[in-house]
Design an enzyme around this catalytic site. Structure first.
Site, PDB file in Angstrom:
ATOM      1  CE  LYS A  80      -3.800   1.854   2.892  1.00 41.01           C
ATOM      2  NZ  LYS A  80      -4.601   1.531   4.096  1.00 41.01           N
ATOM      3  CB  SER A 161      -7.762   3.400   3.531  1.00 45.78           C
ATOM      4  OG  SER A 161      -6.866   2.775   4.429  1.00 45.78           O
ATOM      5  CB  SER A 185      -8.196   0.491   6.432  1.00 49.39           C
ATOM      6  OG  SER A 185      -8.920   1.680   6.597  1.00 49.39           O
TER       7      SER A 185
END
Length: 506
Positions: A80, A161, A185
């Site tokens: 990420k 996220s 997330s």
């Protein structure tokens, strides 16, 4: 950004093909080239990958030259884009404000991945600032990466996220990726994208050199195509870090999580059924999952109610205070071209409103900026929310009925991407308990609701990571193979949904 991504991919494929013509490639190089080629073919429709690491092929060749070493030898892994890695790529958190955030540092978890033989393939898109800039955000959107789409139906939201990491695994670009979670997330994008996601006990994995939100709740964790691969990732990245006090105690609970997986782990276990956190269209899939747990020898204990009123308002106070303190501290060590504080980030967004705030604002940033730091009010809120979620929540529920774990639906099926109104989530599990307490939470694909995946959550006490992974593995093995994402434009165009939407002739 898309044109640059395509150009980089074309370069990789041309140079990779030339190299293969001159000499045979090893397994790591072949795996890396295969992943890059899948990104070239598939990702333009999904938007999961922000950038390919230009050193990826070099990494793979070094792994091949060293021989097959490490538990993840030659495996391409996407991370990420709020996690730092040494090399030319910036760590942007999806924001144009961090476009120059090239630190030359490997986060400790990335260094551990390299030590295990993994190839760091590149960076995945995310909900900008890990979904903490605005309460009206669009999950999966960032100014740097644009909109990530759900591979099960491209007009559906991938949740945030860690949206890019979840969508990348679901689309088959890679089998393993790293996400981060503060509250949902990892587990939400894993559930709605039909993959495995594991939020470890906070402190099991170092948070050093990761763009922060909350020192109390932040953690990185695995997102993978199977529980075994998630366990392999956790084995690689877990461990203490002298720069992150939360990791004290991690080494005592760090084991080979994959080696400990047991297909019979559910036998004789007492599992609490979180009815208070179920519903939102998942009842049929949840009933089927519970039947599988019983068939595997688990005793199910119904938990019909739980009072969580003390958690939400206090958690928000904690997140706002810790966001300001953590972000200011992180930005101090960033390159000179990057804003140096939350106040400067707010000013950057105002100056670049046409690119950053055309779809939604930054009211959460503004709220955090008004906080007074880690003061007595913050401490009271943290003590209250933690007690409600941990000692008086998960711990009490498990102790009262001598439970080994709690289960419930993770999230509702994916909602449609809505650029006008933002996220439209209807319901969503009990993952908040594990997030606020800092306890482990695993989600495993449970079934389909009108063609969209939903996940089954396994939640345990602090440092129960190995046990939770093994229980989820036993369920996964008994459940059997799960379908792959079809990459259709809309679920409404797929039979039998399309047939039901058509006029019925009388």
């Amino acid at each position: 950004m898309t044109n640059g991504r395509v150009g980089v991919l074309a370069f990789f494929l041309l140079t990779g093909s030339a190299a293969l013509a001159q000499r045979p490639a090893g397994p790591a190089e072949r795996a890396t080239l295969g992943a890059i080629e899948r990104i070239r073919r598939i990702d333009p429709a999904v938007g999961a990958v922000i950038a390919i690491d230009p050193t990826a092929l070099g990494q793979a060749r070094r792994v091949d030259a060293a021989g097959t070493r490490g538990s993840l030898a030659g495996a391409p892994v996407l991370i990420k884009d709020n996690i730092e890695e040494a090399g030319p790529l910036p760590t942007t958190a999806g924001s144009l404000a961090l476009a120059g955030n090239v630190t030359g540092r490997d986060a400790p978890l990335v260094a551990r991945l390299r030590a295990a033989g993994a190839v760091i393939l590149g960076k995945t898109n995310l909900s900008e600032w890990a979904n903490i800039r605005s309460n009206h955000s669009i999950s999966g959107w960032s100014a740097v990466g644009g909109q990530t789409r759900n591979p099960w139906a491209l007009d559906r939201d991938p949740c945030g996220s860690s949206s890019g990491s979840g969508a990348a695994v679901a689309a088959g670009l890679v089998r393993m990726a790293i996400g981060t979670e503060t509250d949902g997330s990892i587990t939400c994008p894993a559930a709605v994208n039909g993959i495995v996601g594991f939020k470890p006990t906070v402190g099991m994995v170092s948070r050093t050199f990761i763009v922060p939100i909350s020192a109390s709740q932040d953690t990185a964790g695995p997102m993978a195509a199977s529980v075994r691969e998630a366990a392999m990732l956790l084995t690689a990245i877990a461990g203490s870090d002298s720069r992150d006090p939360a990791t004290r105690g991690a080494d005592a609970h760090r084991v080979d999580f994959a080696a400990g997986l047991d297909p019979h782990a559910l036998r004789g276990k007492r599992i609490g059924v979180m009815r208070f956190a179920s519903g939102f269209g998942t009842d049929a899939a949840f009933s089927t999952a519970l039947a599988i747990l019983r068939e595997q020898g688990a005793t199910l204990v119904e938990i019909k109610s739980f009072d969580d009123k003390a958690i939400g308002p206090n958690e928000n106070k904690v997140l706002m205070a810790e966001l300001k303190a953590g972000m200011n501290d992180y930005l101090k060590s960033s390159p000179a071209s990057v804003p140096r504080s939350l106040a400067e980030l707010i000013a950057f967004n105002e100056a670049h409103a046409g690119q950053e705030m055309a779809l939604f604002g930054q009211e959460t940033f503004l709220t955090a900026q008004k906080t007074k730091g880690l003061d007595a009010e913050w401490r009271k809120a943290r003590d209250t929310s933690f007690a409600a979620a941990g000692p008086n929540g998960i711990d009490r529920l498990m102790k009262a009925d001598r439970l080994d774990a709690l289960v419930g639906p993770t999230m509702p099926p994916a909602w449609k991407i809505d650029a006008v109104n933002g996220d439209q989530i209807a319901g969503g599990g009990a993952g908040g308990l594990a997030a606020v307490a800092g306890y482990p939470h695993l989600t495993v694909p449970m079934g389909l609701v009108k063609g969209l995946p939903v996940g089954l959550s396994f939640i345990g006490g602090k440092w129960d990571d190995a046990k939770i992974l093994s229980l989820g593995y036993a369920y996964e093995q008994a459940r059997g193979p799960f379908p792959t994402a079809p990459l259709v434009p809309s679920i409404e165009r797929v039979p039998p949904v399309a047939q039901q939407l058509a006029p019925q002739r009388l």
